[in-house]
Design a protein around this motif. Structure first.
Motif, short mmCIF file in Angstrom:
data_model
loop_
_atom_site.label_atom_id
_atom_site.label_comp_id
_atom_site.label_asym_id
_atom_site.label_seq_id
_atom_site.Cartn_x
_atom_site.Cartn_y
_atom_site.Cartn_z
N PRO A 170 0.82 -1.21 0.00
CA PRO A 170 0.00 0.00 0.00
C PRO A 170 0.86 1.27 0.00
N TYR A 171 2.19 1.08 0.04
CA TYR A 171 3.11 2.22 0.10
C TYR A 171 4.02 2.26 -1.12
N GLU A 172 4.54 3.44 -1.36
CA GLU A 172 5.66 3.58 -2.31
C GLU A 172 6.92 3.32 -1.49
N LEU A 173 7.47 2.14 -1.66
CA LEU A 173 8.52 1.66 -0.78
C LEU A 173 9.92 1.99 -1.29
N CYS A 174 10.78 2.28 -0.33
CA CYS A 174 12.22 2.28 -0.57
C CYS A 174 12.84 1.53 0.60
N ILE A 175 13.27 0.29 0.34
CA ILE A 175 13.80 -0.57 1.40
C ILE A 175 15.30 -0.72 1.23
N ILE A 176 16.04 -0.24 2.21
CA ILE A 176 17.49 -0.35 2.22
C ILE A 176 17.90 -1.44 3.20
N GLY A 177 18.74 -2.38 2.75
CA GLY A 177 19.23 -3.43 3.62
C GLY A 177 20.73 -3.28 3.84
N LEU A 178 21.16 -3.40 5.09
CA LEU A 178 22.57 -3.30 5.41
C LEU A 178 23.14 -4.70 5.64
N THR A 179 24.29 -4.96 5.09
CA THR A 179 24.95 -6.25 5.26
C THR A 179 26.45 -6.04 5.33
N GLN A 232 17.94 -13.73 10.67
CA GLN A 232 17.47 -12.43 10.15
C GLN A 232 17.82 -12.28 8.68
N LEU A 233 19.06 -12.56 8.34
CA LEU A 233 19.50 -12.42 6.95
C LEU A 233 18.74 -13.38 6.04
N SER A 234 18.47 -14.60 6.52
CA SER A 234 17.72 -15.56 5.72
C SER A 234 16.31 -15.03 5.43
N TRP A 235 15.69 -14.43 6.44
CA TRP A 235 14.35 -13.87 6.23
C TRP A 235 14.40 -12.73 5.21
N PHE A 236 15.33 -11.82 5.40
CA PHE A 236 15.39 -10.66 4.51
C PHE A 236 15.72 -11.06 3.07
N ARG A 237 16.48 -12.13 2.89
CA ARG A 237 16.91 -12.50 1.54
C ARG A 237 15.73 -12.85 0.64
N HIS A 238 14.61 -13.27 1.24
CA HIS A 238 13.47 -13.62 0.38
C HIS A 238 12.58 -12.42 0.09
N MET A 239 12.91 -11.26 0.65
CA MET A 239 12.20 -10.03 0.31
C MET A 239 12.88 -9.42 -0.92
N LYS A 240 12.13 -9.33 -2.00
CA LYS A 240 12.74 -9.04 -3.30
C LYS A 240 13.10 -7.58 -3.53
N GLU A 241 12.49 -6.66 -2.82
CA GLU A 241 12.65 -5.23 -3.14
C GLU A 241 13.75 -4.55 -2.35
N ILE A 242 14.54 -5.30 -1.62
CA ILE A 242 15.58 -4.68 -0.80
C ILE A 242 16.76 -4.27 -1.67
#
Length: 326
Positions: A192-201, A278-288
């Motif tokens: 429902p949002y215009e997303l900008c998802i930044i992931g740090l690794t 945590q990293l395993s969960w985030f890895r399946h989120m495609k827009e990061i």
């Protein structure tokens, strides 16, 4: 025909100890944002050191939401977070600010970003009691094995000590004959949002070193006394809050079940494993959009990379004041 303009939502996520706090403050200042905590443990009052909670002085005047909103005896769920964070986003936008989610609790953040619908399975206290008694008699691993037998995907994401969530996943399967993981997979991946998802690794060895250093600092800052105070105030070890990393290991030491050295070793090991999940969960989120923030990178360089990502995602209409990030 007009196209509905979705509200902008900035998200900064990553594993524990990767360095989200400093970047979040710089970004919030640069984009006139207010921060909403995406951390399942920072909602609890009196639990500051073990949750690595930012202090009021460190906030630099930037509003932070969904922190210190529950006492340790209260339960907290992803559904409650989703509801409260949605209201916070609306409130922040109404004041002309940019909503900014910062944290590391994958289910909470993903459910908010994509408007997940949670299972309608109601609480079955008799079933929960049966599973709880089974765990007491046979151990955490045996209960975890029950979940692995019916929902191996959820079992892989949940630590054997996370009894509450394991029992909830079993309860959903018991009531609906579907799995928690299939429910998540079936969710619409439309936000429902215009997303900008930044992931740090960063490099895994480097991250693990930072985790261990952080735990050493927590202990130096008084983690043992914090846990002792919670126990003395009657917050029992069976509470969801007291099952958090740092609290359950130190509580076991304080009650004579382990030595101090054993408790610290377990805490460091469990936190490393938590970061991996945590990293395993985030890895399946495609827009990061991932940024490597290893020590070979300088802070300014990482900040500029993130600024470019935000500009590309949000295109126009978001003011950036460069002098604020100096």
């Amino acid at each position: 025909m007009t196209t509905e303009v979705k509200p902008k939502l900035l998200v900064l996520l990553g594993p524990t100890a990767v360095g989200k706090t400093r970047l979040s403050l710089e970004l919030a200042a640069a984009y006139d944002a207010e921060i909403i905590s995406g951390d399942s443990m920072q909602v609890y009052r009196e639990m500051d050191i073990g949750t690595a909670k930012i202090t009021p002085e460190e906030m630099q005047g930037i509003p932070h939401h969904l922190m210190d909103i529950h006492d340790p005896q209260d339960s907290y769920s992803a559904a409650e977070f989703q509801d409260q964070a949605t209201k916070a986003i609306e409130d922040i936008r109404a004041r002309g600010k940019l909503p900014f989610i910062v944290g590391g609790t994958g289910l909470y953040i993903e459910s908010l970003c994509y408007g997940f619908r949670f299972s309608e399975a109601v609480a079955d206290e008799a079933f929960r009691k049966e599973q709880d008694e089974y765990a007491e008699e046979h151990g955490a691993l045996a209960l975890h094995a029950r979940l692995e037998a019916v929902d191996p995907i959820s079992a892989a994401r949940l630590h054997p000590n996370d009894r509450r969530r394991i029992i909830r996943a079993l309860e959903i399967h018991h009531q609906t004959d579907t799995t928690l993981s299939s429910s998540h997979a079936a969710q619409k991946k439309e936000s429902p949002y215009e997303l900008c998802i930044i992931g740090l690794t960063m490099d895994r060895k480097m991250l693990y070193k930072r985790i261990e250093d952080r735990i050493d600092q927590m202990l130096e800052d008084g983690l043992v006394d914090e846990v002792r105070t919670l126990l003395e105030r009657g917050y029992g070890r069976g509470l969801v809050s007291m099952q958090g990393l740092g609290y359950k290991e130190i509580a076991a030491y304080l009650e004579g079940e382990t030595t101090y050295e054993e408790a610290v070793t377990l805490l460091k090991r469990d936190t490393r494993r938590f970061a991996k999940r945590q990293l395993s969960w985030f890895r399946h989120m495609k827009e990061i959009e991932w940024i490597d923030v290893g020590e070979e990178q300088n802070f300014s360089g990482n900040f500029e990379k993130i600024r470019d990502i935000i500009a590309g995602k949000f295109l126009s209409g978001l003011e950036y004041t460069s002098e604020q990030s100096n």
